[in-house]
Design an enzyme around this catalytic site. Structure first.
Site, PDB file in Angstrom:
ATOM      1  N   ASP A 176       0.478  -1.378   0.114  1.00  0.00           N
ATOM      2  CA  ASP A 176      -0.054  -0.342   0.331  1.00  0.00           C
ATOM      3  C   ASP A 176       0.752   1.196   0.128  1.00  0.00           C
ATOM      4  O   ASP A 176       0.521   1.804   0.185  1.00  0.00           O
ATOM      5  CB  ASP A 176      -1.094   0.025   1.519  1.00  0.00           C
ATOM      6  CG  ASP A 176      -1.896   1.296   0.799  1.00  0.00           C
ATOM      7  OD1 ASP A 176      -2.373   1.521   0.437  1.00  0.00           O
ATOM      8  OD2 ASP A 176      -2.130   1.412   2.143  1.00  0.00           O
ATOM      9  N   GLU A 411       3.530  -7.935   7.779  1.00  0.00           N
ATOM     10  CA  GLU A 411       1.977  -8.878   7.535  1.00  0.00           C
ATOM     11  C   GLU A 411       2.573  -9.491   6.335  1.00  0.00           C
ATOM     12  O   GLU A 411       1.482  -9.734   5.469  1.00  0.00           O
ATOM     13  CB  GLU A 411       1.782  -7.116   7.481  1.00  0.00           C
ATOM     14  CG  GLU A 411       0.825  -6.373   7.926  1.00  0.00           C
ATOM     15  CD  GLU A 411      -0.145  -5.391   7.903  1.00  0.00           C
ATOM     16  OE1 GLU A 411      -1.051  -5.643   6.894  1.00  0.00           O
ATOM     17  OE2 GLU A 411      -0.657  -5.353   8.401  1.00  0.00           O
ATOM     18  N   TYR A 468      -6.431  -2.811  13.329  1.00  0.00           N
ATOM     19  CA  TYR A 468      -6.855  -1.673  12.872  1.00  0.00           C
ATOM     20  C   TYR A 468      -7.902  -2.400  13.105  1.00  0.00           C
ATOM     21  O   TYR A 468      -9.199  -1.503  12.563  1.00  0.00           O
ATOM     22  CB  TYR A 468      -7.253  -1.465  11.392  1.00  0.00           C
ATOM     23  CG  TYR A 468      -5.887  -1.115  10.622  1.00  0.00           C
ATOM     24  CD1 TYR A 468      -5.614   0.369  10.799  1.00  0.00           C
ATOM     25  CD2 TYR A 468      -4.714  -2.069  10.677  1.00  0.00           C
ATOM     26  CE1 TYR A 468      -4.188   0.225   9.794  1.00  0.00           C
ATOM     27  CE2 TYR A 468      -3.856  -1.769   9.812  1.00  0.00           C
ATOM     28  CZ  TYR A 468      -3.355   0.076  10.216  1.00  0.00           C
ATOM     29  OH  TYR A 468      -1.856   0.387   9.502  1.00  0.00           O
ATOM     30  N   GLU A 503       1.438  -0.416  14.053  1.00  0.00           N
ATOM     31  CA  GLU A 503       0.939   0.126  13.013  1.00  0.00           C
ATOM     32  C   GLU A 503      -1.092   0.331  13.815  1.00  0.00           C
ATOM     33  O   GLU A 503      -1.315  -1.141  13.981  1.00  0.00           O
ATOM     34  CB  GLU A 503       0.246  -0.451  11.809  1.00  0.00           C
ATOM     35  CG  GLU A 503       1.396  -0.795  11.274  1.00  0.00           C
ATOM     36  CD  GLU A 503       0.945  -0.915   9.897  1.00  0.00           C
ATOM     37  OE1 GLU A 503       0.198  -1.129   9.097  1.00  0.00           O
ATOM     38  OE2 GLU A 503       2.210  -1.278   8.792  1.00  0.00           O
TER      39      GLU A 503
HETATM   40  C1  GCB Z   1      -1.469  -1.770   6.816  1.00  0.00           C
HETATM   41  C2  GCB Z   1       0.551  -1.731   6.316  1.00  0.00           C
HETATM   42  C3  GCB Z   1       0.185  -0.550   5.731  1.00  0.00           C
HETATM   43  C4  GCB Z   1      -1.369   0.080   5.251  1.00  0.00           C
HETATM   44  C5  GCB Z   1      -2.012  -0.246   5.967  1.00  0.00           C
HETATM   45  C6  GCB Z   1      -3.498   0.225   5.843  1.00  0.00           C
HETATM   46  O1  GCB Z   1      -1.370  -3.263   7.949  1.00  0.00           O
HETATM   47  O2  GCB Z   1       1.343  -2.850   7.204  1.00  0.00           O
HETATM   48  O3  GCB Z   1       1.690  -0.848   5.016  1.00  0.00           O
HETATM   49  O4  GCB Z   1      -1.076   1.470   4.538  1.00  0.00           O
HETATM   50  O5  GCB Z   1      -2.247  -1.154   6.677  1.00  0.00           O
HETATM   51  O6  GCB Z   1      -3.659   2.258   5.765  1.00  0.00           O
HETATM   52  O7  GCB Z   1      -4.077   0.291   5.268  1.00  0.00           O
END
Ligand code: GCB
Length: 598
Positions: A176, A411, A468, A503
């Site tokens: 991404d 990941e 997330y 993250e």
């Molecule tokens: C993740 C990835 C990262 C993405 C992020 C997202 O888990 O490690 O590269 O940019 O999510 O914002 O979806």
């Protein structure tokens, strides 16, 4: 690999500036563009990505080779020395030609490489040509998919597949962030005497108030060596005439986050001379704590990207200085080089500024399905190249005091084929330990998945996780998100390992506000962090919070991204969103050491 320097023994020429540039027409190699002046060149700045330097989609979305050329002439006074051509990084693959002769090739877009050109140079003007390929696939890191049909702007595939709405771009990054390409970091020519200092390794330890400096210098030739250790004020505090050994520095000044004291190993070897900065500090995992200089450290910071307007992923020292300044403003103390090694210039700056770094290889995008659906699993990736980038990264960064941990991947889905994941990653974990003279902790960053199935993450020194809840899962429902996150943390507590959130974040459009916090608003991003941090603060085994992301960044176009990824707490041009102020206030109250007492 030593960073090139200028001193009384070594010359240094920086080839940054305007280069001639031409995109491959499919026949560049056959037509010998490497040896002749390019047929129809235009100007392109180096170092920088080429994608955003021109107003045409063909540069942004180019797929394949491009050619860069520069005429170089070396001063006669330098010709008695060894002459080396060095690239900070070229993304993703490079073939380098001098006067039409291939002098080196390199695969991987984020690490330096070099070649001695002493004998390949001719008197007067030389044509230096760099062919650069941006394709990503299963054999590269980061990983992409090559499915072989239409790419942007090319012909439609057969009518049947169009009717079935099958769209398979020829090259799709499985990550991404925008697949910026070009000569991203400085191209330099440096010289050394014929007998020269090749490599230096420094490992430090503490005994009461004294620093112990174990060192090893690798040289070619048979010259006398003299090493002086200079303290942060430039005073000699130890001396030796041995190529390797151990030195004691009484009452050492330590390198600490926020208080970086740097020593220098000043090495003379015959006619050669090299100065290597280092910090006296220790790093260790003990139980569920992460110790720097024997004290429990708490990571406050983010994942970042090397990404900015116009430069793309190219080195931008102004931006580096600005970012470090913002890191201090935020009272943060660390970042992860998500998702690839950053420039040597940034690592040097972090040493100087006392910023703690988790150093990541470009292994992003390794995904497998269950054994039934994907019998080849991790076997489809290039494990040898993965080993190579781990070795090369550690070789490059081993002496940086700012680096406290290696991350060997971001990941990979470690739970779809748990045993295969373990079998793939455990040897890489062992390799990283073996390669690092400082034996720093090693981790792998896991994605949100069925965590109880994952046997790889608990095999790492620190469990690093991207989560997330409240965005991709339970988006908009922060109460539910908190509960699910707290439930998961109960599970990780039992492993007895230090755990870190590497993250967590929410896309946020700067300037979008709502009284009742709704997704994409600045209020939601702030409430999201408050909610997640409430859970983190309840967990004594959590050793850090690195949110996603420091700033908004460019990605491939797609339905999930409006002008890139907007999870920054700053905009791409470094304006703070509300969450930045919230983090600043929170982090001001969190000390670097001893935050989690129990
Ligand atoms: C993740 C990835 C990262 C993405 C992020 C997202 O888990 O490690 O590269 O940019 O999510 O914002 O979806």
């Amino acid at each position: 690999m030593l960073y090139p320097i200028l001193n009384d023994a070594r010359a240094l020429i920086d080839l940054s500036g305007l280069w001639k540039f031409q995109m491959d027409n499919g026949h560049g190699f056959q037509e010998n563009w490497m040896a002749e002046p390019l047929p129809d060149p235009e100007w392109m700045a180096v170092p920088a990505s080429y994608n955003d330097q021109k107003e045409n989609v063909k540069y942004r979305d180019h797929y394949g080779w491009v050619f860069y050329q520069k005429e170089i002439e070396i001063p006669g006074t330098m010709l008695s020395q060894r002459i080396v051509l060095r690239f900070g990084s070229v993304t993703q693959k490079a073939k380098v030609y001098l006067n039409g002769k291939l002098i080196c090739e390199h695969v991987g877009g984020f690490l330096p490489f070099e070649a001695e050109i002493t004998n390949a140079l001719i008197k007067g003007k030389n044509i230096l040509c760099v062919a650069v390929d941006n394709k990503v696939n299963h054999s590269t890191l980061p990983v992409g998919k090559e499915s072989g049909s239409a790419f942007f702007g090319s012909d439609l595939p057969d009518i049947e597949s169009v009717r079935r709405m099958e769209h398979k771009p020829a090259n799709l990054p499985n990550f991404d962030f925008f697949n910026y390409a070009g000569i991203h970091r400085p191209v330099k020519i440096y010289t050394t005497p014929q007998s020269y200092i090749k490599d230096i390794s420094i490992v430090t330890d503490l005994e009461e108030k004294d620093g112990i400096v174990q060192y090893a210098v690798e040289c070619t030739g048979n010259e006398k060596i003299e090493i002086r250790i200079l303290d942060p004020q430039g005073q000699a505090v130890a001396e030796t005439e041995e190529k390797s050994g151990s030195l004691r520095i009484p009452n050492a000044e330590l390198w600490e986050p926020g208080h970086p004291r740097l020593y220098t190993a000043d090495i003379r070897y015959g006619e050669d001379h090299y100065t290597q900065k280092f910090g006296i500090r220790t790093v260790k995992v003990a139980g569920d704590k992460f110790l720097i200089n024997g004290k429990p450290f708490y990571f406050k910071g983010f994942g970042k990207h090397e990404d900015s307007a116009f430069h793309g992923r190219g080195l931008d020292e102004v931006l580096n200085v600005k970012d470090v300044s913002i890191i201090h403003w935020l009272h943060a103390n660390s970042f992860r080089t998500s998702h690839y090694p950053y420039s040597e210039e940034m690592m040097n700056l972090c040493d100087e500024e006392g910023i703690v770094v988790i150093d990541e290889v470009p292994a992003v995008g390794l995904s497998v399905d269950t054994y039934e659906k994907d019998p080849i699993g991790f076997g489809k990736y290039n494990g040898e190249h993965h080993k190579e980038v781990i070795r090369d990264l550690i070789e490059r960064d081993k002496n940086h005091p700012c680096v406290v941990m290696w991350s060997i991947a971001n990941e990979p889905n470690t739970e779809a084929q748990p045993k295969a994941a373990y079998d793939y990653f455990k040897p890489l974990y062992d390799l990283a330990h073996k390669c690092d003279p400082q034996n720093r902790p090693v981790t792998l960053v896991i994605c949100q998945n069925d965590y109880v199935k994952d046997i790889t993450a608990p095999a790492m020194d620190v469990v690093c996780m991207n989560r997330y809840y409240g965005w991709y899962l339970y988006g908009g429902d922060l109460e539910m998100a908190k509960k699910a996150f707290a439930l998961e943390m109960e599970y990780w507590k039992k492993t007895g390992k230090p755990v870190m959130l590497t993250e967590y974040g929410a896309d946020t459009v700067a300037g979008l506000h709502s009284i009742v916090p709704g997704m994409f608003s600045e209020e939601y991003q702030m409430e999201y962090y408050k909610a997640m941090n409430e859970v983190l603060d309840e967990c004594p085994f959590v050793v850090g919070e690195q949110l996603w992301n420091f700033a908004d960044f460019a990605t491939i176009q797609g339905l999930m991204r409006v002008d890139g990824n907007k999870k920054g707490i700053l905009t791409r041009d470094r304006k703070p969103k509300m969450a930045a102020h919230y983090c600043r206030n929170r982090w001001k109250e969190i000390p670097d050491f001893d935050y989690k007492k129990s």
